[in-house]
Design a protein around this motif. Sequence first.
Motif, PDB file in Angstrom:
ATOM      1  N   CYS A   1      39.896  23.773  48.609  1.00  0.00           N
ATOM      2  CA  CYS A   1      38.613  24.241  48.097  1.00  0.00           C
ATOM      3  C   CYS A   1      38.315  25.963  48.351  1.00  0.00           C
ATOM      4  O   CYS A   1      37.696  26.522  47.566  1.00  0.00           O
ATOM      5  CB  CYS A   1      37.472  23.427  48.249  1.00  0.00           C
ATOM      6  SG  CYS A   1      36.785  23.744  50.116  1.00  0.00           S
ATOM      7  N   ARG A   2      38.801  26.431  49.456  1.00  0.00           N
ATOM      8  CA  ARG A   2      38.395  27.921  49.702  1.00  0.00           C
ATOM      9  C   ARG A   2      37.010  28.211  49.990  1.00  0.00           C
ATOM     10  O   ARG A   2      36.647  29.162  50.066  1.00  0.00           O
ATOM     11  CB  ARG A   2      39.018  28.741  48.745  1.00  0.00           C
ATOM     12  CG  ARG A   2      40.611  28.571  48.416  1.00  0.00           C
ATOM     13  CD  ARG A   2      41.197  29.183  49.639  1.00  0.00           C
ATOM     14  NE  ARG A   2      42.787  28.907  49.582  1.00  0.00           N
ATOM     15  CZ  ARG A   2      43.891  29.469  50.466  1.00  0.00           C
ATOM     16  NH1 ARG A   2      43.149  30.543  51.238  1.00  0.00           N
ATOM     17  NH2 ARG A   2      44.866  29.132  50.574  1.00  0.00           N
ATOM     18  N   GLU A   3      36.040  26.986  50.089  1.00  0.00           N
ATOM     19  CA  GLU A   3      34.749  27.213  50.081  1.00  0.00           C
ATOM     20  C   GLU A   3      34.183  26.677  51.403  1.00  0.00           C
ATOM     21  O   GLU A   3      32.932  26.755  51.891  1.00  0.00           O
ATOM     22  CB  GLU A   3      34.203  26.720  49.104  1.00  0.00           C
ATOM     23  CG  GLU A   3      34.404  27.342  47.643  1.00  0.00           C
ATOM     24  CD  GLU A   3      33.694  26.790  46.422  1.00  0.00           C
ATOM     25  OE1 GLU A   3      33.105  25.715  46.623  1.00  0.00           O
ATOM     26  OE2 GLU A   3      33.674  27.393  45.578  1.00  0.00           O
ATOM     27  N   CYS A   4      34.577  25.357  51.838  1.00  0.00           N
ATOM     28  CA  CYS A   4      33.894  24.784  53.070  1.00  0.00           C
ATOM     29  C   CYS A   4      34.219  25.632  54.425  1.00  0.00           C
ATOM     30  O   CYS A   4      34.899  26.411  54.323  1.00  0.00           O
ATOM     31  CB  CYS A   4      34.681  23.224  53.178  1.00  0.00           C
ATOM     32  SG  CYS A   4      36.488  23.492  53.581  1.00  0.00           S
ATOM     33  N   ALA A   5      33.415  25.053  55.201  1.00  0.00           N
ATOM     34  CA  ALA A   5      33.631  25.865  56.592  1.00  0.00           C
ATOM     35  C   ALA A   5      35.196  26.113  57.207  1.00  0.00           C
ATOM     36  O   ALA A   5      35.312  27.095  57.968  1.00  0.00           O
ATOM     37  CB  ALA A   5      32.845  25.328  57.721  1.00  0.00           C
ATOM     38  N   ARG A   6      35.817  24.851  57.007  1.00  0.00           N
ATOM     39  CA  ARG A   6      37.229  24.991  57.556  1.00  0.00           C
ATOM     40  C   ARG A   6      37.861  25.794  56.618  1.00  0.00           C
ATOM     41  O   ARG A   6      38.844  26.660  57.427  1.00  0.00           O
ATOM     42  CB  ARG A   6      37.817  23.467  57.578  1.00  0.00           C
ATOM     43  CG  ARG A   6      37.281  22.510  58.600  1.00  0.00           C
ATOM     44  CD  ARG A   6      37.990  21.280  58.633  1.00  0.00           C
ATOM     45  NE  ARG A   6      37.496  20.424  59.678  1.00  0.00           N
ATOM     46  CZ  ARG A   6      36.498  19.445  59.201  1.00  0.00           C
ATOM     47  NH1 ARG A   6      36.156  19.452  58.096  1.00  0.00           N
ATOM     48  NH2 ARG A   6      36.065  18.860  60.323  1.00  0.00           N
ATOM     49  N   CYS A   7      37.709  25.836  55.567  1.00  0.00           N
ATOM     50  CA  CYS A   7      38.691  26.912  54.606  1.00  0.00           C
ATOM     51  C   CYS A   7      38.343  28.174  54.987  1.00  0.00           C
ATOM     52  O   CYS A   7      39.122  29.282  55.071  1.00  0.00           O
ATOM     53  CB  CYS A   7      38.549  26.636  53.200  1.00  0.00           C
ATOM     54  SG  CYS A   7      39.618  25.265  52.568  1.00  0.00           S
ATOM     55  N   GLU A   8      36.889  28.622  55.153  1.00  0.00           N
ATOM     56  CA  GLU A   8      36.733  29.798  55.289  1.00  0.00           C
ATOM     57  C   GLU A   8      36.759  30.381  56.754  1.00  0.00           C
ATOM     58  O   GLU A   8      36.811  31.607  57.057  1.00  0.00           O
ATOM     59  CB  GLU A   8      34.932  29.985  55.342  1.00  0.00           C
ATOM     60  CG  GLU A   8      34.489  29.693  53.660  1.00  0.00           C
ATOM     61  CD  GLU A   8      33.087  29.865  53.544  1.00  0.00           C
ATOM     62  OE1 GLU A   8      31.934  30.110  54.563  1.00  0.00           O
ATOM     63  OE2 GLU A   8      32.604  30.054  52.376  1.00  0.00           O
ATOM     64  N   SER A   9      37.184  29.470  57.635  1.00  0.00           N
ATOM     65  CA  SER A   9      37.813  29.897  58.838  1.00  0.00           C
ATOM     66  C   SER A   9      39.269  30.023  58.955  1.00  0.00           C
ATOM     67  O   SER A   9      39.876  30.232  60.165  1.00  0.00           O
ATOM     68  CB  SER A   9      37.191  29.045  60.071  1.00  0.00           C
ATOM     69  OG  SER A   9      38.140  27.655  59.724  1.00  0.00           O
ATOM     70  N   GLY A  10      39.743  29.737  57.992  1.00  0.00           N
ATOM     71  CA  GLY A  10      41.285  29.944  57.891  1.00  0.00           C
ATOM     72  C   GLY A  10      42.255  28.604  58.101  1.00  0.00           C
ATOM     73  O   GLY A  10      43.288  28.492  57.964  1.00  0.00           O
ATOM     74  N   GLU A  11      41.223  27.436  58.293  1.00  0.00           N
ATOM     75  CA  GLU A  11      42.051  26.272  58.457  1.00  0.00           C
ATOM     76  C   GLU A  11      42.215  25.397  57.253  1.00  0.00           C
ATOM     77  O   GLU A  11      41.731  24.358  56.917  1.00  0.00           O
ATOM     78  CB  GLU A  11      41.283  25.483  59.411  1.00  0.00           C
ATOM     79  CG  GLU A  11      41.135  26.081  60.918  1.00  0.00           C
ATOM     80  CD  GLU A  11      40.326  25.682  61.827  1.00  0.00           C
ATOM     81  OE1 GLU A  11      39.498  24.735  61.377  1.00  0.00           O
ATOM     82  OE2 GLU A  11      40.139  26.061  62.939  1.00  0.00           O
ATOM     83  N   VAL A  12      42.788  25.823  55.995  1.00  0.00           N
ATOM     84  CA  VAL A  12      42.968  25.530  54.912  1.00  0.00           C
ATOM     85  C   VAL A  12      43.456  24.141  54.787  1.00  0.00           C
ATOM     86  O   VAL A  12      43.429  23.336  53.647  1.00  0.00           O
ATOM     87  CB  VAL A  12      43.390  26.556  53.749  1.00  0.00           C
ATOM     88  CG1 VAL A  12      42.580  27.724  53.565  1.00  0.00           C
ATOM     89  CG2 VAL A  12      45.093  26.862  53.983  1.00  0.00           C
TER      90      VAL A  12
ATOM     91  N   GLY B   1      47.940  16.580  66.067  1.00  0.00           N
ATOM     92  CA  GLY B   1      48.498  16.649  64.761  1.00  0.00           C
ATOM     93  C   GLY B   1      48.788  18.097  64.255  1.00  0.00           C
ATOM     94  O   GLY B   1      48.102  18.985  64.524  1.00  0.00           O
ATOM     95  N   CYS B   2      49.368  18.169  62.786  1.00  0.00           N
ATOM     96  CA  CYS B   2      49.527  19.356  62.242  1.00  0.00           C
ATOM     97  C   CYS B   2      49.815  19.176  60.946  1.00  0.00           C
ATOM     98  O   CYS B   2      50.748  18.482  60.496  1.00  0.00           O
ATOM     99  CB  CYS B   2      50.629  20.176  62.989  1.00  0.00           C
ATOM    100  SG  CYS B   2      51.062  21.693  62.201  1.00  0.00           S
ATOM    101  N   ILE B   3      49.005  19.838  60.009  1.00  0.00           N
ATOM    102  CA  ILE B   3      49.032  19.587  58.636  1.00  0.00           C
ATOM    103  C   ILE B   3      49.652  20.874  57.969  1.00  0.00           C
ATOM    104  O   ILE B   3      49.379  21.935  58.330  1.00  0.00           O
ATOM    105  CB  ILE B   3      47.752  19.406  57.947  1.00  0.00           C
ATOM    106  CG1 ILE B   3      47.222  18.074  58.180  1.00  0.00           C
ATOM    107  CG2 ILE B   3      48.030  19.413  56.510  1.00  0.00           C
ATOM    108  CD1 ILE B   3      48.231  16.872  57.651  1.00  0.00           C
ATOM    109  N   GLU B   4      50.799  20.902  57.213  1.00  0.00           N
ATOM    110  CA  GLU B   4      51.469  22.098  56.906  1.00  0.00           C
ATOM    111  C   GLU B   4      51.543  23.488  57.636  1.00  0.00           C
ATOM    112  O   GLU B   4      51.748  24.582  57.156  1.00  0.00           O
ATOM    113  CB  GLU B   4      50.707  22.415  55.442  1.00  0.00           C
ATOM    114  CG  GLU B   4      50.545  21.249  54.652  1.00  0.00           C
ATOM    115  CD  GLU B   4      51.880  21.041  53.381  1.00  0.00           C
ATOM    116  OE1 GLU B   4      52.734  22.108  53.810  1.00  0.00           O
ATOM    117  OE2 GLU B   4      51.961  20.196  52.714  1.00  0.00           O
ATOM    118  N   GLY B   5      51.995  22.858  58.955  1.00  0.00           N
ATOM    119  CA  GLY B   5      52.142  23.952  59.925  1.00  0.00           C
ATOM    120  C   GLY B   5      50.978  24.891  60.216  1.00  0.00           C
ATOM    121  O   GLY B   5      51.142  25.998  60.607  1.00  0.00           O
ATOM    122  N   ASP B   6      49.813  24.249  59.877  1.00  0.00           N
ATOM    123  CA  ASP B   6      48.613  25.197  60.098  1.00  0.00           C
ATOM    124  C   ASP B   6      48.658  26.350  59.452  1.00  0.00           C
ATOM    125  O   ASP B   6      48.108  27.449  59.774  1.00  0.00           O
ATOM    126  CB  ASP B   6      48.344  25.451  61.543  1.00  0.00           C
ATOM    127  CG  ASP B   6      47.935  24.263  62.512  1.00  0.00           C
ATOM    128  OD1 ASP B   6      47.312  23.149  61.915  1.00  0.00           O
ATOM    129  OD2 ASP B   6      47.936  24.225  63.772  1.00  0.00           O
TER     130      ASP B   6
END
Length: 365
Positions: free
Chosen positions: A90-101, A308-313
Amino acid sequence: MKTRAAVVEGPGQPFRLVDLDIDDPRADEILVRIKAVGLCHTDLTIKEMLPAEMFPRVFGHEGAGVVEAVGPDVEGVGVGDHVVMSFRSCRECARCESGEVGYCDQTMALNYMGYRMDGSTTFHRDGADVAGSFFGQSSFSELAIGSADNVVVIDPTVDLAVAAPFACGFQTGAGAVLNTIDPRPASSIVVYGAGAVGLAAIAAAGARGVETIVAVDTQNSRLEHAEGLGAVGVNPADLPDGEFVDRIRELTGGGATAGVDTTAVPKVITQAVQALAPRGTLVVVGLGAPEIELDAIDLMQNGKIVRGCIEGDSDPLTMIPELLDMLAAGTLPLDTLITTYRFDQINEAVEDVAAGTVVKPVLVF
């Protein structure tokens, strides 16, 4: 508009090429004419797992092609651009904004449910909805709709058939090493499962100059690929019962600094943790069994980590160009793992990868 797509009619069914209607791109969407798309284990696993009510459906999430149309709200992507299509966020949530897309709050809705966020589908057949938007693209189709957050512009000189697997498989394996483990040269890494993801992890470890790299697989043909990338190959089937973990410890000087599991096999994960050195880390990237058995005393007393690791972080907007630069520089030689098939040979490609006769099938249009 009309498009030719590989549709799965129900759980466990084969891919069937049919003509579908596809929407025009909305204001925030991008229409891509797919030139190549990787066949990933995730496509095959999820088409077996989903319930019948989530079909018919179009899979495909390693698309590469040329932009055909762009909605007026899209910036940074233009008609004629060569692109790779990766996962959405989404590029808007807290995780996305911290780079953890990869850990976006909307991951499930954006990548797996088969619909846009408003509940509409991008594909239709005879007036009925066909689920799509798999990883925000469903690129087992001549035309696919993506968004600015998952459409990555690349150098037009890059072969799109080579670029496609970097959307997921190669990005996952390489990213697990480069981003998640971030190894030092004097470390040791063991990769369990030498398929496309595992071999990408091995190549990335080699690019970082890791001193000891071990590949584990039951198929000797895959171990040959791993050895070509600088790993020591171990086939557990060649070892007496109970000696596998000792062999890994021997090769890594008492235990591995890190491991990457791509198999999702509980027994393999258990042994991989046992083979870690104190303070070692096992990164789990495979999709499969939901439960594993671990020795809590071993974890606690030896400070081991299982994560765990999604999409290589990775953030695909930056990671995919970086990996393609490494490919061009010769430090990430993953193009040799690719076997191309015509799009209408999709079921043949599925059979070949299941049999282990190819590492990374890529369908070309």
